[in-house]
Write an enzyme that holds these catalytic residues in place. Structure first.
Site, PDB file in Angstrom:
ATOM      1  N   ARG A  96       0.560  -1.155   0.329  1.00 63.94           N
ATOM      2  CA  ARG A  96      -0.139   0.041   0.018  1.00 63.94           C
ATOM      3  C   ARG A  96       1.004   0.771  -0.238  1.00 63.94           C
ATOM      4  O   ARG A  96       0.847   2.339  -0.349  1.00 63.94           O
ATOM      5  CB  ARG A  96      -0.744   0.239   1.150  1.00 63.94           C
ATOM      6  CG  ARG A  96      -1.421   1.056   1.534  1.00 63.94           C
ATOM      7  CD  ARG A  96      -2.124   1.426   0.496  1.00 63.94           C
ATOM      8  NE  ARG A  96      -3.479   0.822  -0.561  1.00 63.94           N
ATOM      9  CZ  ARG A  96      -3.066   1.045  -1.991  1.00 63.94           C
ATOM     10  NH1 ARG A  96      -3.249   1.675  -2.790  1.00 63.94           N
ATOM     11  NH2 ARG A  96      -4.371   0.040  -2.485  1.00 63.94           N
ATOM     12  N   LYS A 131       0.451  24.703  -3.515  1.00 65.76           N
ATOM     13  CA  LYS A 131      -1.047  24.162  -3.140  1.00 65.76           C
ATOM     14  C   LYS A 131      -0.926  22.957  -2.977  1.00 65.76           C
ATOM     15  O   LYS A 131      -0.767  22.099  -3.672  1.00 65.76           O
ATOM     16  CB  LYS A 131      -1.991  24.910  -3.807  1.00 65.76           C
ATOM     17  CG  LYS A 131      -2.007  26.335  -3.556  1.00 65.76           C
ATOM     18  CD  LYS A 131      -3.572  26.809  -4.929  1.00 65.76           C
ATOM     19  CE  LYS A 131      -4.007  28.336  -4.406  1.00 65.76           C
ATOM     20  NZ  LYS A 131      -4.227  29.099  -5.600  1.00 65.76           N
ATOM     21  N   LYS A 163       2.319  39.638  -2.134  1.00 72.55           N
ATOM     22  CA  LYS A 163       0.885  39.632  -3.127  1.00 72.55           C
ATOM     23  C   LYS A 163       0.013  40.422  -2.146  1.00 72.55           C
ATOM     24  O   LYS A 163       0.636  41.284  -1.170  1.00 72.55           O
ATOM     25  CB  LYS A 163       0.598  37.576  -2.324  1.00 72.55           C
ATOM     26  CG  LYS A 163       1.470  37.082  -2.944  1.00 72.55           C
ATOM     27  CD  LYS A 163       1.032  35.060  -2.485  1.00 72.55           C
ATOM     28  CE  LYS A 163      -0.798  34.862  -3.163  1.00 72.55           C
ATOM     29  NZ  LYS A 163      -0.521  34.946  -4.308  1.00 72.55           N
ATOM     30  N   GLU A 193       3.051  40.084  -6.872  1.00 68.87           N
ATOM     31  CA  GLU A 193       1.453  39.737  -7.660  1.00 68.87           C
ATOM     32  C   GLU A 193       0.313  41.309  -8.319  1.00 68.87           C
ATOM     33  O   GLU A 193       0.760  42.224  -7.066  1.00 68.87           O
ATOM     34  CB  GLU A 193       0.145  39.000  -7.219  1.00 68.87           C
ATOM     35  CG  GLU A 193      -0.398  38.565  -7.379  1.00 68.87           C
ATOM     36  CD  GLU A 193      -0.865  37.635  -5.897  1.00 68.87           C
ATOM     37  OE1 GLU A 193      -1.619  36.279  -6.111  1.00 68.87           O
ATOM     38  OE2 GLU A 193      -1.695  38.418  -4.718  1.00 68.87           O
ATOM     39  N   ASP A 214      -2.355  38.685 -11.471  1.00 67.33           N
ATOM     40  CA  ASP A 214      -3.811  37.410 -11.105  1.00 67.33           C
ATOM     41  C   ASP A 214      -5.029  38.201 -11.244  1.00 67.33           C
ATOM     42  O   ASP A 214      -5.558  38.916 -11.573  1.00 67.33           O
ATOM     43  CB  ASP A 214      -3.254  37.759 -10.148  1.00 67.33           C
ATOM     44  CG  ASP A 214      -4.998  37.040  -8.503  1.00 67.33           C
ATOM     45  OD1 ASP A 214      -4.902  35.569  -9.404  1.00 67.33           O
ATOM     46  OD2 ASP A 214      -5.266  37.482  -7.850  1.00 67.33           O
TER      47      ASP A 214
END
Length: 278
Positions: A96, A131, A163, A193, A214
């Protein structure tokens, strides 16, 4: 290309699955030898061979793996990826964990290859993001590279991306960039950004090395490319899909970052089949 944390990742995964001992594998005669195959049930890009090798290297008992595919190879459904000979209880204990790594990383590599193929012939390169699945960042970013994509920064420690919230907290784009330069003067790249063409002009004036556009529309992306005129690389980001990525690439941007490469992971359908005793 092999992630430095591979042994640790495998050890953690084995400990998570086996814990104090594999009660089911204990039912098997410890001296029994067996043969197994790993087969793919669907087409895809194979990624994760080093992880499978490490799984069985870290388990007690002899296992020998013969691979029939290369890392990064595109295969059809029904392909035998490898054959395994060794102690049956060791094969069962590692099954597994080995499949979890192989199917997850193959899923990332497969979708990355689809995006890379979709933008072929343009200047755009496909980038991943932060992410990622907790604990599997380096593994997933390795899979992106195997699939033909490119890595953005690995984490918060190896690059500055200013950002929206940073800009707001710092009091604007110019002071944010200036502060970044003073704190990390040796950084080769400071990225900003922006959400509109006015912010784009501010980022250019402030001396950003790379600008992330963005959620720009296609028309705005084309205007941004014309405005910048090659002075700094441009990265497009925000809700990019396989259906839209080619149109984004055709605007002339240099990079397209796609969070779903590592966030919305769909594992490749693989199975390990025992074929008998040795």
């Amino acid at each position: 290309m092999i992630p430095a944390d591979l042994p640790h990742s495998v050890a953690h995964a084995l400990a998570e699955d086996i814990g104090a001992g594999d009660l089911s594998a204990a039912l098997i005669d410890p001296g029994q030898l067996g043969h197994a195959r790993i087969v793919t049930k669907e087409p895809g890009v194979i990624c994760g061979r080093p992880y499978v090798q490490a799984v069985f290297e870290q388990l007690p008992g002899w296992v020998e793996i013969t691979w029939h595919v290369e890392e990064g190879e595109m295969v059809d459904a029904g392909r035998v990826l490898c054959e395994l000979n060794g102690y049956s209880n060791t094969l069962l204990s590692g099954e597994r964990t080995a499949l979890n790594f192989l199917q997850t990383l193959s899923g990332v590599a497969t979708v990355t290859r689809q995006y890379v193929n979709a933008v072929a012939g343009t200047r755009a390169r496909i980038l991943d993001t932060r992410k990622t699945l907790p604990g599997l960042r380096l593994a997933q970013k390795y899979a992106v590279r195997v699939g033909g994509g490119h890595n953005h920064r690995l984490g918060l420690y190896d690059g500055v991306l200013i950002k929206e919230n940073h800009i707001s907290a710092a009091g604007g784009i110019p002071p944010a960039v200036e502060r970044a330069r003073s704190l990390a003067p040796l950084l080769t790249r400071i990225e900003v950004e922006v959400e509109n063409l006015d912010e784009l002009a501010q980022a250019l004036e402030a001396g950003a090395d790379l600008i992330l556009l963005d959620n720009f529309s296609l028309g705005e992306l084309r205007r941004a490319v014309a405005l910048v005129a090659g002075r700094v690389p441009l990265e497009a980001s925000g809700n990019v899909t396989l259906e839209t990525v080619r149109a984004v690439a055709d605007t002339g941007v240099d990079y397209i970052s796609v969070g779903s490469l590592t966030r919305n992971v769909r594992s490749l359908d693989l199975s390990m089949r025992f074929t008998g005793k040795l």
